[in-house]
Structures are given as C-alpha cells and as structure tokens.
Design an enzyme around this catalytic site. Structure first.
Site, PDB file in Angstrom:
ATOM      1  N   GLY A  72       0.857  -1.282   0.177  1.00 13.92           N
ATOM      2  CA  GLY A  72       0.171  -0.108  -0.236  1.00 13.92           C
ATOM      3  C   GLY A  72       0.996   1.123   0.128  1.00 13.92           C
ATOM      4  O   GLY A  72       0.635   2.277  -0.779  1.00 13.92           O
ATOM      5  N   ASN A 152      -8.648   3.796   8.073  1.00 12.08           N
ATOM      6  CA  ASN A 152      -8.229   2.688   8.906  1.00 12.08           C
ATOM      7  C   ASN A 152      -8.552   2.907  10.311  1.00 12.08           C
ATOM      8  O   ASN A 152      -8.638   1.690  10.886  1.00 12.08           O
ATOM      9  CB  ASN A 152      -7.052   2.485   8.745  1.00 12.08           C
ATOM     10  CG  ASN A 152      -5.979   3.930   8.842  1.00 12.08           C
ATOM     11  OD1 ASN A 152      -6.240   4.688   8.136  1.00 12.08           O
ATOM     12  ND2 ASN A 152      -4.990   3.708   9.700  1.00 12.08           N
ATOM     13  N   GLN A 180      -8.073   0.075   2.779  1.00 17.72           N
ATOM     14  CA  GLN A 180      -8.967  -0.453   3.738  1.00 17.72           C
ATOM     15  C   GLN A 180     -10.476  -0.935   3.048  1.00 17.72           C
ATOM     16  O   GLN A 180     -11.205  -1.663   3.643  1.00 17.72           O
ATOM     17  CB  GLN A 180      -9.396   0.493   4.890  1.00 17.72           C
ATOM     18  CG  GLN A 180      -8.226   0.591   5.972  1.00 17.72           C
ATOM     19  CD  GLN A 180      -7.858  -0.668   6.441  1.00 17.72           C
ATOM     20  OE1 GLN A 180      -8.678  -1.449   6.745  1.00 17.72           O
ATOM     21  NE2 GLN A 180      -6.666  -0.523   7.429  1.00 17.72           N
ATOM     22  N   THR A 238      12.170  -7.289 -10.511  1.00 18.57           N
ATOM     23  CA  THR A 238      11.843  -8.796 -10.908  1.00 18.57           C
ATOM     24  C   THR A 238      10.389  -8.957 -10.034  1.00 18.57           C
ATOM     25  O   THR A 238      10.554  -8.820  -8.812  1.00 18.57           O
ATOM     26  CB  THR A 238      12.870  -9.962 -10.204  1.00 18.57           C
ATOM     27  OG1 THR A 238      13.843  -9.680 -11.209  1.00 18.57           O
ATOM     28  CG2 THR A 238      12.199 -11.156 -10.421  1.00 18.57           C
ATOM     29  N   CYS A 326       2.461   5.003  19.624  1.00 17.82           N
ATOM     30  CA  CYS A 326       3.306   4.892  20.930  1.00 17.82           C
ATOM     31  C   CYS A 326       4.838   5.285  20.312  1.00 17.82           C
ATOM     32  O   CYS A 326       5.211   4.232  19.744  1.00 17.82           O
ATOM     33  CB  CYS A 326       3.253   3.658  21.820  1.00 17.82           C
ATOM     34  SG  CYS A 326       4.019   3.942  23.342  1.00 17.82           S
TER      35      CYS A 326
HETATM   36  C1  LIG Z   1      -2.115  -0.220   5.815  1.00 22.84           C
HETATM   37  C2  LIG Z   1      -2.438   1.005   5.152  1.00 22.84           C
HETATM   38  C3  LIG Z   1      -1.951   1.482   4.087  1.00 22.84           C
HETATM   39  C4  LIG Z   1      -0.116   0.783   3.992  1.00 22.84           C
HETATM   40  O1  LIG Z   1      -0.276  -0.230   3.319  1.00 22.84           O
HETATM   41  P1  LIG Z   1       0.890  -1.322   3.586  1.00 22.84           P
HETATM   42  O2  LIG Z   1       0.815  -2.454   2.584  1.00 22.84           O
HETATM   43  O3  LIG Z   1       1.102  -1.537   5.032  1.00 22.84           O
HETATM   44  O4  LIG Z   1       2.196  -0.385   3.054  1.00 22.84           O
HETATM   45  C5  LIG Z   1      -1.996   2.400   3.513  1.00 22.84           C
HETATM   46  N1  LIG Z   1      -3.187   3.110   3.488  1.00 22.84           N
HETATM   47  C6  LIG Z   1      -4.317   2.459   4.547  1.00 22.84           C
HETATM   48  C7  LIG Z   1      -5.590   3.194   4.635  1.00 22.84           C
HETATM   49  C8  LIG Z   1      -3.548   1.485   5.200  1.00 22.84           C
HETATM   50  O5  LIG Z   1      -4.785   1.164   6.182  1.00 22.84           O
END
Ligand SMILES: *Cc1c(COP(=O)(O)O)cnc(C)c1O
Length: 391
Positions: A72, A152, A180, A238, A326
């Site tokens: 993400g 999230n 999400q 790759t 935290c």
């Molecule tokens: C978890 C998350 C990401 C990041 O994705 P990763 O694969 O952990 O880098 C980005 N945006 C939202 C809303 C997320 O919940």
C-alpha cells in the site's frame, strides 16, 4: 487461554488457501517471469491470473490497468509523485487531514522540500469530509487529489466516486487510497472517474509486502521505481511472483465471500458496540454512523486512555489497537481523532476493534466479559498498569 485477534485493520491472518496457492512459486516454479523457459512462463502466467483476479475484485475495465507493487505505501507514494509530474502548471495536492501516514508523511515532505502546496481537507465530529472546503481547494492549480476510500482508524467511508467526479471538473487527477476498502466494499472502477487506486494484500488475508496500483488506461503516469520493463515499465524490478499469486488468490476469496462476510462481521461488530454502550457509562462510538466499514468500531471511553485498555486486554490475550501511536514511550494522540476534535472528550483516544473472517461470536462474548471490569478499575485509578500484575 486462546488468543483473540481483533486488529484486522492493522493486518490479517493469511488464508490457508492463499498459502497453498503461493507455495509452488517458492518451491517449483521459481523462474524469473521474464525468462523464456518453462519455469519463467509458468510464473508469468500465474501473474496474469492474479491480474485478472484483481480486475474482477475492483471492476477495472482492463487487466493491464493493475500494476503490482510492494504494498500500500509504495502504491500511494507512486500515485502522488506521478500526479505531481504531469503538468508543470499544477503544483498543488489536495488530501484529507485523516489520511494514512503513507500519504500524509509524503505530502509533508513535498511541502517542505519542494514547496508544494498541500490542502488538507478537514473532517467534522463524525469524521465526514468537509465538502465545501474540498470544493474550494479544487482549482486548476491542483495536480492530484489523494483521498482514502475508508479510514483505517474509524472505518468512515468517504464518497470517493463523487470526489473523483469533482476533481475531474478541474482537470486534476484523482487517487484513492483503498487499502481498507478493497475486499470490503463493492467496486466498479470502470464506471468511476478514479484515475489511480492503491490496495495491499495483507489487509485482505494475503501476504505482507505486496500490493497493487490501479492505473486507468488513459491516465497519464510516470513510474517511481525505474529499471527493467516489468509491469509495462510502470514498476520495475523482478516480480514478487509468490506474493502476487497470494494477492490474486486473496482477491478471489474476498470477492466470493464479500456479501456474506460483511453481514456476518457487521453483526459481530454491532453486538460488541451495543454491549459496550449498554454496560459502560461514558462510552461512545466515533466515526460516521451512516457510512462506515462493517468490520470496524472505534470506541472512546471517557476519562481513560485507549492505550491503557489495549494494554490490559493484551495481557488477557486480546489484540486490538488504540487510537494513539506509541513513540519511544510517550504517546501521541491519533491525528484522526484530533482532526475530529474528539480530544475535548477523551484526552488520549479510543480503542479500535476490527473484525475479519476468522472472528467468532465467542470473541465478542470474551471482550464484553472483560472490558467493563477493566474500565471500572482504570477509572478508579485502582489498577496502575504495569507488566507485573497479570491475573
Ligand atoms: C495499511 C494501510 C496502508 C499501507 O499499506 P502497507 O501495505 O502496509 O504499506 C495505506 N493506507 C491505508 C488506509 C492502510 O490501512
């Protein structure tokens, strides 16, 4: 004591079917997908299948609109940086105050180092986007809008399809962080004005470290990672064949089960919420009551830090998340709850419970059994939270 996992917005258990689909690409068909021999061809064909599986889940018009990435965060970074490169006359970014750090940290960096103007659209008490502020920020100076499909922390869903239409009217590109939402919300990207969309495997029962960026066929695009010709030059390096195969399988399972699972997790989530509100005074649910992911609840408890509850629940084998991050021992209030002005009620935030296909009724029973006592003790100040006193 059996562990109960209610932190599925942070990461999910990989489905056994996903693991089985991945294994041959570690053990047998490990060839480079670009190679001309059979092992390479098998890997390449498997990647093609995964692209189709994601096309089906997202409603993309063409399978080649999907480019695989490392997750993400990479997808979000790629989309925003690409958008900024398209037109020298457009130097502004529109985003929201409640984005994931994948977008917020990059935007802050671009603001500092490149003088990019960043509009962070505020939200109201329910976490709903301020549409008037959004409309005002949208001008012909905006290169790209990057807004999340679902939050999230609270599960609040933004009307991204409508927001994308509005961006189109001023000629700005629109990127949706749908990490999400993918697998939880029905999507039909071919009938939207969304130009780019980010998703990640580990939020939908796939492996960590693999994701995808949807890039609409006619949308202008510049690669972030440059090198070989993989992914049609949109993401060099790759391919992570096992990861991509796992993501594809996870997408297929999510699509198959989406309606049924949404209903099931919603009933678990609603029962937990009702139970907490009934049993504990000074409790309230944050986020948009009308547009919210069915698997997520973010509950604030008057006069106690979410972290304290999370800490004690963890000692009882229950994994959840508190709204605050935290950092080296000192807690920082969640930027999402701060943007929603929740601070006025609780100083340190809330507890997020997020469900998945692996949660059962008993998980809700156990949390409802434990939390009232934990809250009462914390409110009395009778239970200084320390690691030594598990019971
Ligand atoms: C978890 C998350 C990401 C990041 O994705 P990763 O694969 O952990 O880098 C980005 N945006 C939202 C809303 C997320 O919940």
């Amino acid at each position: 004591m059996e562990a109960i996992y209610l932190d599925n917005n942070a990461s999910t258990q990989v489905d056994a079917e996903v693991v089985h689909a991945m294994l041959p690409f570690f053990l047998n068909q490990f060839g480079n997908p670009s190679s001309m021999h059979d092992s390479g061809a098998a890997a390449s064909a498997a990647i093609k299948t995964a692209r189709r599986q994601l096309q089906a889940l997202t409603g993309a018009k063409f399978d080649h609109e999907i480019a695989f990435t490392s997750g993400g965060t990479e997808s979000v970074n790629t989309a925003i940086l690409s958008g900024l490169e398209m037109d020298p006359g457009r130097t502004e970014i529109v985003t929201s105050a409640v984005e994931h750090p994948a977008a917020l940290t990059l935007c802050a960096h671009l603001e500092k180092t490149r003088g990019v103007k960043v509009h962070r659209i505020p939200v109201d008490h329910h976490g709903r986007l301020d549409l008037d502020a959004y409309r005002t920020a949208l001008t012909h100076r905006v290169a790209i809008v990057s807004i999340m499909w679902a939050n999230n922390e609270t599960g609040t869903i933004f009307p991204v399809e409508r927001l994308a239409e509005m961006a189109k009217q001023v000629g700005a590109l629109f990127h949706a962080d749908a990490v999400q939402a993918v697998g939880k919300q029905t999507m039909d990207l071919k009938s939207t004005a969304i130009d780019m969309l980010s998703l990640s495997a580990h939020k939908l029962h796939g492996p960590k470290g693999v994701g995808a960026l949807y890039i609409k066929r006619d949308a202008p695009f510049e690669a972030l990672v440059r090198g070989g010709h993989q992914e049609r030059g949109r993401r060099a390096g790759t391919e992570n064949t096992p990861g991509i195969v796992g993501l594809g399988k996870a997408a297929e399972l999510a699509l198959e089960r989406m309606d049924e699972e949404n209903k099931r997790v919603k009933s678990l989530r609603d029962r937990l919420e009702r139970g907490l509100l009934e049993r504990i005074p000074g409790t309230f649910v944050t986020g948009d009551p009308l547009a919210r992911l069915s698997n997520t609840t973010n509950v604030a408890f008057d006069r106690i830090a979410g972290e304290a509850i999370q800490f004690v629940l963890n000692r009882h084998g229950i994994a959840c998340s508190s709204g605050s991050a935290c950092t080296s021992g000192s807690s920082v209030q969640s930027h999402v709850l701060t943007a929603m002005n929740i601070r006025q009620v609780t100083p340190l935030g809330a507890v997020r419970f997020s469900f998945s296909r692996y949660n059962r009724d008993e998980d809700v029973d156990r949390v409802l059994e434990l939390i009232p006592g934990i809250v009462a003790q914390l409110r009395d100040g009778a239970a200084p939270v320390s690691r030594g006193q598990a019971k």
